[in-house]
Write a protein that holds these residues in place. Structure first.
Motif, mmCIF file in Angstrom:
data_model
loop_
_atom_site.group_PDB
_atom_site.id
_atom_site.type_symbol
_atom_site.label_atom_id
_atom_site.label_comp_id
_atom_site.label_asym_id
_atom_site.label_seq_id
_atom_site.Cartn_x
_atom_site.Cartn_y
_atom_site.Cartn_z
ATOM 1 N N PRO A 158 14.310 52.725 103.884
ATOM 2 C CA PRO A 158 13.361 52.247 105.040
ATOM 3 C C PRO A 158 11.908 52.141 104.473
ATOM 4 N N ILE A 312 14.044 58.396 112.854
ATOM 5 C CA ILE A 312 15.099 58.543 111.802
ATOM 6 C C ILE A 312 15.476 60.035 112.092
ATOM 7 N N ARG A 320 13.828 49.536 110.249
ATOM 8 C CA ARG A 320 13.919 49.877 108.932
ATOM 9 C C ARG A 320 13.235 49.262 107.878
#
Length: 339
Positions: A158, A312, A320
């Motif tokens: 990400p 996250i 992401r």
């Protein structure tokens, strides 16, 4: 059917190190009551066996660590400092501590990636604007924690970054729109990073812009140097030694562009009347030097990366791959070429 290799567990580490399970657990989790020599022996065995403490088991034993590792290749450069400042401000607001790992040279990063997996003490790793090779990716993933990239993307994590090629096209399109046809590029590379990367997006932009405008490439107008102002000055001197010097210069960064401007002024050339110069980044000195540039919001990228990481870690949905837009900032270092 062949059996898959048995997964190494803590009992294997304890047996190989000649300690009890409890001692091995405390050593691997940085707990108290373990002699330093014993701790190092257990860590060495865990490294040799490629064993890491399970994130789930670690949380059950003592909860999340509340720490985030930030890996940065340079801490004295403006770009990395601004990126880190934005990231740290968000993580600090969430009561997360930042462990800073400076991996400036090849030996530093080799040592870091060799030692890191066996001593998992963090909930996540943030890689700031430097390329991660295949073996380095494997070492990071052994940790079993969240990994994100900020300020550049060279691995499948990400990420928050700009589109370097789009930024380069903004710079090149500006020069071509002004009427320039002999456009030089001063490409910058980091000598402390490995050479296994794909071509720079900022270099790709140069060739694509010339091709789309029907301008032939003159290899004599392309100079590649190490990143920095002095290197940009040296590159400009090489360009001025050509039989037909450029009317405009596209530099990979503002620091490189400012170095080029120094050489042009010492040569008695006027900017932009004789030579136009454009950079990328909008370094704090760019405005003082009246340098035309392509601005990227550096601190904002750090802040966005921090928020992405928090989402996250909390198990929340998040984008992401965030690409932050750049902006052409026209100042007084670019103008149409002389007739």
């Amino acid at each position: 059917m062949p059996q898959s290799p048995r997964k190494i567990n803590m009992e294997d580490v304890a047996r190989a190190a000649g300690v009890s399970m409890a001692t091995a657990s405390r050593a691997l989790n940085n707990g108290a009551g373990v002699a330093e020599a014993t701790r190092q022996r257990v860590l060495a065995v865990a490294e040799r066996l490629s064993y890491v403490v399970s994130p789930e088991a670690s949380r059950l034993a003592g909860g999340a660590t509340g720490r985030v590792a930030v890996v940065v290749p340079h801490i004295s450069r403006w770009f990395f400092a601004a990126l880190l400042e934005g990231l740290e401000s968000v993580l600090r607001g969430a009561d997360l501590d930042v462990l800073l790992y400076h991996v400036g040279g090849i030996e530093d990063r080799q040592d870091f990636f060799y030692r890191l997996p066996a001593r998992r003490k963090v909930d996540a790793v943030v890689v700031l604007a430097f390329p991660v090779g295949k073996e380095e990716q494997r070492r990071l993933e052994l940790m079993g924690v969240t990994i994100i990239a900020a300020g550049g993307q060279h691995a499948p994590y990400p990420s928050v970054c700009i589109d370097d090629e789009a930024a380069g096209r903004q710079a090149m399109n500006h020069l071509i729109f002004l009427g320039h046809r002999r456009i030089a590029m001063i490409a910058a590379v980091d000598p402390d990073q490995p050479g296994e990367l794909a071509p720079s997006g900022r270099s790709n932009a140069y060739y694509a812009a010339l091709r789309d405008a029907g301008i032939p490439v003159d290899d004599r107008l392309v100079v590649t140097v190490d990143w920095g102002g002095s290197e940009g000055a040296d590159a400009m001197a090489r360009l001025l030694s050509q039989p037909e010097p450029p009317t405009a210069v596209y530099a990979h960064s503002d620091e490189v562009a400012l170095g080029a401007i120094r050489t042009l002024r010492r040569a008695g050339l006027r900017i932009p009347e004789d030579v136009s110069v454009i950079g990328i980044d909008d370094h704090p000195l760019a405005e003082l030097a009246d340098l035309t540039t392509v601005r990227q919001p550096v601190r904002q990228q750090g802040e966005l990366a921090g928020r992405m990481l928090l989402d996250i870690l909390r198990g929340q949905e998040t984008d992401r791959a965030v690409v932050v837009p750049t902006q052409l900032v026209i100042r007084n270092s670019t103008a149409p070429p002389r007739a």
